[in-house]
Write a protein that holds these residues in place. Structure first.
Motif, mmCIF file in Angstrom:
data_model
loop_
_atom_site.group_PDB
_atom_site.id
_atom_site.type_symbol
_atom_site.label_atom_id
_atom_site.label_comp_id
_atom_site.label_asym_id
_atom_site.label_seq_id
_atom_site.Cartn_x
_atom_site.Cartn_y
_atom_site.Cartn_z
ATOM 1 N N ILE A 185 58.581 33.905 55.978
ATOM 2 C CA ILE A 185 58.550 32.958 54.877
ATOM 3 C C ILE A 185 57.534 31.854 55.155
ATOM 4 C CG2 ILE A 185 59.902 31.187 53.689
ATOM 5 C CD1 ILE A 185 60.725 33.820 52.706
ATOM 6 N N LYS A 186 57.470 31.400 56.409
ATOM 7 C CA LYS A 186 56.531 30.317 56.721
ATOM 8 C C LYS A 186 55.087 30.777 56.505
ATOM 9 C CE LYS A 186 55.681 26.573 59.888
ATOM 10 N NZ LYS A 186 56.104 25.871 61.085
ATOM 11 N N LYS A 187 54.770 32.020 56.839
ATOM 12 C CA LYS A 187 53.417 32.551 56.624
ATOM 13 C C LYS A 187 53.094 32.587 55.133
ATOM 14 C CE LYS A 187 49.575 34.891 57.262
ATOM 15 N NZ LYS A 187 48.531 34.243 56.535
ATOM 16 N N ILE A 188 54.055 33.040 54.334
ATOM 17 C CA ILE A 188 53.861 33.074 52.879
ATOM 18 C C ILE A 188 53.666 31.656 52.358
ATOM 19 C CG2 ILE A 188 55.029 33.553 50.686
ATOM 20 C CD1 ILE A 188 56.369 35.953 52.139
ATOM 21 N N SER A 189 54.471 30.725 52.845
ATOM 22 C CA SER A 189 54.347 29.328 52.421
ATOM 23 C C SER A 189 53.000 28.751 52.831
ATOM 24 C CB SER A 189 55.475 28.491 53.031
ATOM 25 O OG SER A 189 56.717 28.975 52.617
ATOM 26 N N GLU A 190 52.550 29.085 54.028
ATOM 27 C CA GLU A 190 51.235 28.615 54.501
ATOM 28 C C GLU A 190 50.133 29.111 53.572
ATOM 29 O OE1 GLU A 190 48.225 26.960 56.992
ATOM 30 O OE2 GLU A 190 50.383 26.620 57.043
ATOM 31 N N ASP A 191 50.192 30.388 53.192
ATOM 32 C CA ASP A 191 49.191 30.941 52.283
ATOM 33 C C ASP A 191 49.199 30.210 50.946
ATOM 34 O OD1 ASP A 191 48.555 32.766 54.249
ATOM 35 O OD2 ASP A 191 49.644 34.431 53.315
ATOM 36 N N MET A 192 50.407 29.922 50.435
ATOM 37 C CA MET A 192 50.503 29.224 49.164
ATOM 38 C C MET A 192 49.966 27.808 49.272
ATOM 39 S SD MET A 192 53.722 28.445 46.722
ATOM 40 C CE MET A 192 54.075 26.894 47.457
ATOM 41 N N VAL A 193 50.287 27.117 50.356
ATOM 42 C CA VAL A 193 49.822 25.738 50.542
ATOM 43 C C VAL A 193 48.304 25.692 50.661
ATOM 44 C CG1 VAL A 193 49.835 23.790 52.143
ATOM 45 C CG2 VAL A 193 51.973 24.882 51.498
ATOM 46 N N VAL A 194 47.731 26.632 51.389
ATOM 47 C CA VAL A 194 46.269 26.685 51.522
ATOM 48 C C VAL A 194 45.633 26.864 50.149
ATOM 49 C CG1 VAL A 194 44.347 28.065 52.409
ATOM 50 C CG2 VAL A 194 46.245 27.467 53.905
ATOM 51 N N SER A 195 46.188 27.771 49.360
ATOM 52 C CA SER A 195 45.662 28.030 48.022
ATOM 53 C C SER A 195 45.782 26.799 47.123
ATOM 54 C CB SER A 195 46.410 29.218 47.410
ATOM 55 O OG SER A 195 45.970 29.468 46.119
ATOM 56 N N LEU A 196 46.946 26.161 47.139
ATOM 57 C CA LEU A 196 47.137 24.949 46.327
ATOM 58 C C LEU A 196 46.248 23.809 46.820
ATOM 59 C CD1 LEU A 196 51.008 25.032 45.883
ATOM 60 C CD2 LEU A 196 49.299 25.359 44.088
ATOM 61 N N ALA A 197 46.067 23.711 48.136
ATOM 62 C CA ALA A 197 45.203 22.663 48.684
ATOM 63 C C ALA A 197 43.775 22.833 48.190
ATOM 64 C CB ALA A 197 45.246 22.687 50.212
#
Length: 75
Positions: free
Chosen positions: A1-13
């Motif tokens: 889940i943390k990896k998926i969240s990291e990917d989403m945060v990078v994209s939103l950033a």
């Protein structure tokens, strides 16, 4: 889940121009007109985001983008 969240945060950033950093299971982000945090828990993702005055007209677009990305990442 943390990896998926990291990917989403990078994209939103990239999309909204915010900087972020992890503090344990919580990612904190801040940028021009927006700040907040997202906590990754075993059964849920808790997200809180505050928009500044200039981004308020884009609130609906931002919410839809975040919901869509969460749905894509978590399905």
């Amino acid at each position: 889940i943390k990896k998926i969240s990291e990917d989403m945060v990078v994209s939103l950033a990239e999309e909204f121009g915010v900087k972020y950093h992890w503090e344990g299971d919580t990612v904190r982000f801040k940028g021009a007109g927006a700040k907040g945090r997202m906590t990754v828990l075993p059964q849920q993702v808790d997200l809180k985001m505050e928009l500044g005055f200039l981004l308020m007209p884009l609130k609906s677009k931002i919410e839809k983008s975040i919901i869509r990305r969460l749905d894509e990442c978590l399905s």
